[in-house]
Design a protein around this motif. Structure first.
Motif, mmCIF file in Angstrom:
data_model
loop_
_atom_site.group_PDB
_atom_site.id
_atom_site.type_symbol
_atom_site.label_atom_id
_atom_site.label_comp_id
_atom_site.label_asym_id
_atom_site.label_seq_id
_atom_site.Cartn_x
_atom_site.Cartn_y
_atom_site.Cartn_z
ATOM 1 N N ILE A 104 1.086 -1.105 0.061
ATOM 2 C CA ILE A 104 -0.108 -0.153 -0.083
ATOM 3 C C ILE A 104 0.821 1.322 0.070
ATOM 4 C CG2 ILE A 104 -1.816 1.400 1.194
ATOM 5 C CD1 ILE A 104 -2.761 -1.141 2.403
ATOM 6 N N VAL A 105 0.424 2.083 -0.720
ATOM 7 C CA VAL A 105 1.170 3.438 -0.829
ATOM 8 C C VAL A 105 0.392 4.703 -0.429
ATOM 9 C CG1 VAL A 105 2.200 5.291 -2.411
ATOM 10 C CG2 VAL A 105 2.593 2.760 -2.916
ATOM 11 N N TYR A 106 0.770 5.409 0.565
ATOM 12 C CA TYR A 106 0.244 6.559 1.110
ATOM 13 C C TYR A 106 0.817 7.756 0.812
ATOM 14 C CZ TYR A 106 -1.289 3.043 4.604
ATOM 15 O OH TYR A 106 -1.974 1.999 5.066
ATOM 16 N N LYS A 107 -0.134 8.685 0.222
ATOM 17 C CA LYS A 107 0.616 10.048 -0.397
ATOM 18 C C LYS A 107 0.508 11.120 0.633
ATOM 19 C CE LYS A 107 0.052 13.279 -4.187
ATOM 20 N NZ LYS A 107 -0.558 13.994 -5.075
ATOM 21 N N LYS A 108 1.577 11.578 1.233
ATOM 22 C CA LYS A 108 1.936 12.659 1.837
ATOM 23 C C LYS A 108 1.772 13.916 1.078
ATOM 24 C CE LYS A 108 4.095 14.239 6.026
ATOM 25 N NZ LYS A 108 5.264 13.898 7.104
ATOM 26 N N ASN A 109 2.403 14.212 -0.035
ATOM 27 C CA ASN A 109 2.594 15.122 -0.910
ATOM 28 C C ASN A 109 2.915 14.690 -2.051
ATOM 29 O OD1 ASN A 109 5.290 15.823 -0.660
ATOM 30 N ND2 ASN A 109 5.003 16.505 1.272
ATOM 31 N N ASP A 110 3.073 15.972 -3.297
ATOM 32 C CA ASP A 110 3.497 15.355 -4.557
ATOM 33 C C ASP A 110 4.843 14.792 -4.625
ATOM 34 O OD1 ASP A 110 1.177 16.185 -5.615
ATOM 35 O OD2 ASP A 110 1.781 18.185 -6.295
ATOM 36 N N GLU A 111 5.824 15.119 -3.516
ATOM 37 C CA GLU A 111 7.364 14.787 -3.627
ATOM 38 C C GLU A 111 7.253 13.782 -2.499
ATOM 39 O OE1 GLU A 111 9.945 17.662 -4.268
ATOM 40 O OE2 GLU A 111 9.086 18.353 -5.893
ATOM 41 N N GLU A 112 6.394 13.071 -1.458
ATOM 42 C CA GLU A 112 6.614 12.243 -0.654
ATOM 43 C C GLU A 112 5.597 11.162 -0.474
ATOM 44 O OE1 GLU A 112 7.957 11.997 4.102
ATOM 45 O OE2 GLU A 112 7.884 13.964 3.181
ATOM 46 N N TYR A 113 6.031 10.048 -0.560
ATOM 47 C CA TYR A 113 5.036 8.718 -0.433
ATOM 48 C C TYR A 113 5.550 7.821 0.506
ATOM 49 C CZ TYR A 113 3.195 10.448 -4.724
ATOM 50 O OH TYR A 113 2.649 11.439 -5.725
ATOM 51 N N LEU A 114 4.615 7.087 1.236
ATOM 52 C CA LEU A 114 5.192 6.128 2.314
ATOM 53 C C LEU A 114 4.627 4.827 1.749
ATOM 54 C CD1 LEU A 114 6.211 5.232 4.903
ATOM 55 C CD2 LEU A 114 3.864 5.117 6.014
ATOM 56 N N MET A 115 5.599 3.830 1.403
ATOM 57 C CA MET A 115 5.238 2.351 0.940
ATOM 58 C C MET A 115 5.242 1.563 2.206
ATOM 59 S SD MET A 115 8.051 2.582 -2.416
ATOM 60 C CE MET A 115 7.551 1.043 -3.137
ATOM 61 N N VAL A 116 4.201 0.519 2.408
ATOM 62 C CA VAL A 116 4.027 -0.123 3.283
ATOM 63 C C VAL A 116 4.117 -1.614 2.943
ATOM 64 C CG1 VAL A 116 2.820 -0.981 5.324
ATOM 65 C CG2 VAL A 116 3.019 1.395 4.959
ATOM 66 N N VAL A 117 5.109 -2.552 3.267
ATOM 67 C CA VAL A 117 5.182 -3.756 2.356
ATOM 68 C C VAL A 117 5.297 -4.829 3.375
ATOM 69 C CG1 VAL A 117 6.714 -2.524 0.548
ATOM 70 C CG2 VAL A 117 7.784 -3.578 2.611
ATOM 71 N N ASN A 118 5.173 -6.046 2.832
ATOM 72 C CA ASN A 118 5.075 -7.210 3.791
ATOM 73 C C ASN A 118 6.404 -7.325 4.515
ATOM 74 O OD1 ASN A 118 2.396 -8.546 3.554
ATOM 75 N ND2 ASN A 118 3.000 -8.292 1.255
ATOM 76 N N ALA A 119 6.305 -7.924 5.708
ATOM 77 C CA ALA A 119 7.466 -7.993 6.739
ATOM 78 C C ALA A 119 8.517 -9.032 5.943
ATOM 79 C CB ALA A 119 6.996 -8.605 7.909
ATOM 80 N N ALA A 120 8.097 -10.171 5.416
ATOM 81 C CA ALA A 120 8.788 -11.117 4.932
ATOM 82 C C ALA A 120 9.668 -10.732 3.708
ATOM 83 C CB ALA A 120 8.188 -12.338 4.669
ATOM 84 N N ASN A 121 9.245 -9.822 3.178
ATOM 85 C CA ASN A 121 9.669 -9.176 1.742
ATOM 86 C C ASN A 121 10.527 -7.829 1.826
ATOM 87 O OD1 ASN A 121 8.696 -11.410 0.451
ATOM 88 N ND2 ASN A 121 6.699 -10.359 -0.042
ATOM 89 N N LYS A 122 10.527 -7.214 3.016
ATOM 90 C CA LYS A 122 11.068 -5.810 3.353
ATOM 91 C C LYS A 122 12.435 -5.726 2.621
ATOM 92 C CE LYS A 122 13.067 -4.085 6.581
ATOM 93 N NZ LYS A 122 14.604 -3.752 7.046
ATOM 94 N N ASP A 123 13.369 -6.709 3.180
ATOM 95 C CA ASP A 123 14.670 -6.364 2.421
ATOM 96 C C ASP A 123 14.801 -6.451 1.126
ATOM 97 O OD1 ASP A 123 15.556 -5.892 5.283
ATOM 98 O OD2 ASP A 123 16.293 -7.981 5.571
ATOM 99 N N LYS A 124 14.073 -7.628 0.558
ATOM 100 C CA LYS A 124 13.897 -7.832 -0.836
ATOM 101 C C LYS A 124 13.323 -6.866 -1.666
ATOM 102 C CE LYS A 124 10.609 -10.521 -2.737
ATOM 103 N NZ LYS A 124 9.747 -11.370 -3.318
ATOM 104 N N ASP A 125 12.307 -6.175 -1.151
ATOM 105 C CA ASP A 125 11.379 -4.905 -1.784
ATOM 106 C C ASP A 125 12.416 -3.744 -1.744
ATOM 107 O OD1 ASP A 125 9.304 -6.548 -1.941
ATOM 108 O OD2 ASP A 125 8.194 -5.523 -0.447
ATOM 109 N N PHE A 126 13.014 -3.617 -0.827
ATOM 110 C CA PHE A 126 14.116 -2.439 -0.712
ATOM 111 C C PHE A 126 15.142 -2.493 -1.597
ATOM 112 C CE2 PHE A 126 17.461 0.334 1.593
ATOM 113 C CZ PHE A 126 16.829 1.548 1.360
ATOM 114 N N SER A 127 15.852 -3.424 -1.698
ATOM 115 C CA SER A 127 16.723 -3.918 -2.791
ATOM 116 C C SER A 127 16.338 -3.638 -4.273
ATOM 117 C CB SER A 127 17.305 -5.300 -2.546
ATOM 118 O OG SER A 127 18.073 -5.527 -1.333
#
Length: 366
Positions: A104-127
């Motif tokens: 899920i992506v949350y929009k704070k403003n046009d230049e900042e978003y928060l991505m919330v990812v699954n615990a088991a995949n966090k390191d894989k996703d970040f890479s």
């Protein structure tokens, strides 16, 4: 070689205090259930309210003038036209069209978003996002600093509003407010969840989670609020037809096979995996719901047959307490997928009859 030490959220001692049975999960020690048990926890969320520690989830900040362009290339959904404070779900695909993760992506403003990812995949996703970033953008993994509590159920809002102002909780589903005052700290409140119920997810500094947990338990004591573990989280999401990464989707399953086409915007100029998904349309296999006819409980990784021919395999299965039915999800040959038709599932050498149905087994009344 010794096993890697399991991580603990700041709520570990709180779980132990409330009688949580701690188990390893995605590299963390998490409560699978409390004294009430999975069925009671499941029913509390459906009828009153339940509370989950989801601090093990990953949080990645996407920031910069090219933040939107990066999200639209990384994710299958379209993030253009979002208002500040909106949330949007999406699969994130690899070049073959398989799912790296869903998030899920949350929009704070046009230049900042928060991505919330699954615990088991966090390191894989970040890479993955770092390897595919382009232009003026930064990705920052802030997971270790963020605590997250999911307050779910028909009475969730009533409980939360004892601790925050009325305008702190969005009215719309899949929306959020930032920097809200709660228990003397700043929190983000989002109208999201993984249970199929009304409810909220509250993001806070990790060290503040125990204090906020206790304040919510106190606020909810007259409303029947109880703590809930991973067991109920899984039965609730399956009953509501919500996919689980590693089950209904993975690196080899496309979003269209997982019946997530609504979140795949093929009219976008491009995104990672688009060409492969186009090539695999229509999909040769598709997700389906199974409802047991007669006796038996179906679990994951069980073969599904129709007219004696193997047509697929189950991805999840359990007895759902609220609807009082044994159900499962399966990935089966698309040409064999006919709702209402009967199949057989091999459960430890015995054939259990089931009926093909839509995979959303429960839908709350609005």
């Amino acid at each position: 070689m010794s096993e890697e030490k399991l991580k603990r959220t700041s709520l570990y001692d709180t779980h132990v205090k409330y009688g949580g049975k701690m188990v390893p999960f995605a590299g963390w020690e998490m409560p699978v259930q409390y004294k009430a048990g999975v069925i009671s926890e499941h029913m509390a969320v459906r009828t009153k309210a339940g509370m989950f520690d989801v601090s093990h989830m990953g949080e990645i900040v996407c920031k910069g003038p090219d933040a939107l362009a990066n999200l639209n290339m990384l994710l299958t959904n379209d993030y253009a036209g979002m208002a500040d404070g909106q949330a949007r779900y999406s699969p994130m695909c690899n070049e073959e069209g398989g799912v790296v993760d869903d998030l899920i992506v949350y929009k704070k403003n046009d230049e900042e978003y928060l991505m919330v990812v699954n615990a088991a995949n966090k390191d894989k996703d970040f890479s993955w996002v770092k390897a595919h970033q382009s232009g003026d953008v930064t990705f920052e993994d802030i997971s270790d600093t963020v605590g997250q509590i999911a307050l779910q159920g028909p009475l969730a809002r009533k409980i939360l509003l004892k601790l925050v102002s009325g305008d702190a909780v969005p009215q719309e589903y899949y929306a959020c407010t930032f920097d809200q005052d709660m228990c003397g700290t700043k929190v983000m409140i989002s109208t999201t969840g993984y249970t199929g119920e009304d409810g909220v997810e509250i993001y806070m500094p990790m060290e503040k989670a125990p204090e906020i947990w206790e304040a919510l338990m106190e606020a909810g004591k007259d409303e029947g609020l109880i703590p809930c573990g991973l067991g109920a989280r899984d039965t609730l999401r399956l009953e509501a037809g919500m996919p689980l990464y590693g089950h209904e989707m993975d690196d080899t399953i496309t979003p269209k096979e997982a019946l997530l086409s609504i979140f795949v915007k093929m009219d976008k100029p491009d995104f990672i995996g688009k060409t492969a998904i186009e090539a695999k349309t229509p999909p040769a296999r598709k997700k389906v719901g199974l409802e047991v006819v007669g006796r038996g409980i179906i679990r994951e990784h069980m073969n599904v047959y129709r007219d004696g021919k193997k047509i697929g395999v189950t991805t999840s299965g359990t007895m759902c307490p609220y609807i009082k039915k044994a159900v499962a999800c399966a990935l089966i040959d698309a040409d064999a997928r006919e709702l209402g038709e009967e199949v057989e599932v091999e459960v430890r050498g015995r054939m259990v009859k089931a009926k093909m149905v839509k995979s959303q087994f429960y839908k709350r009344e609005q």
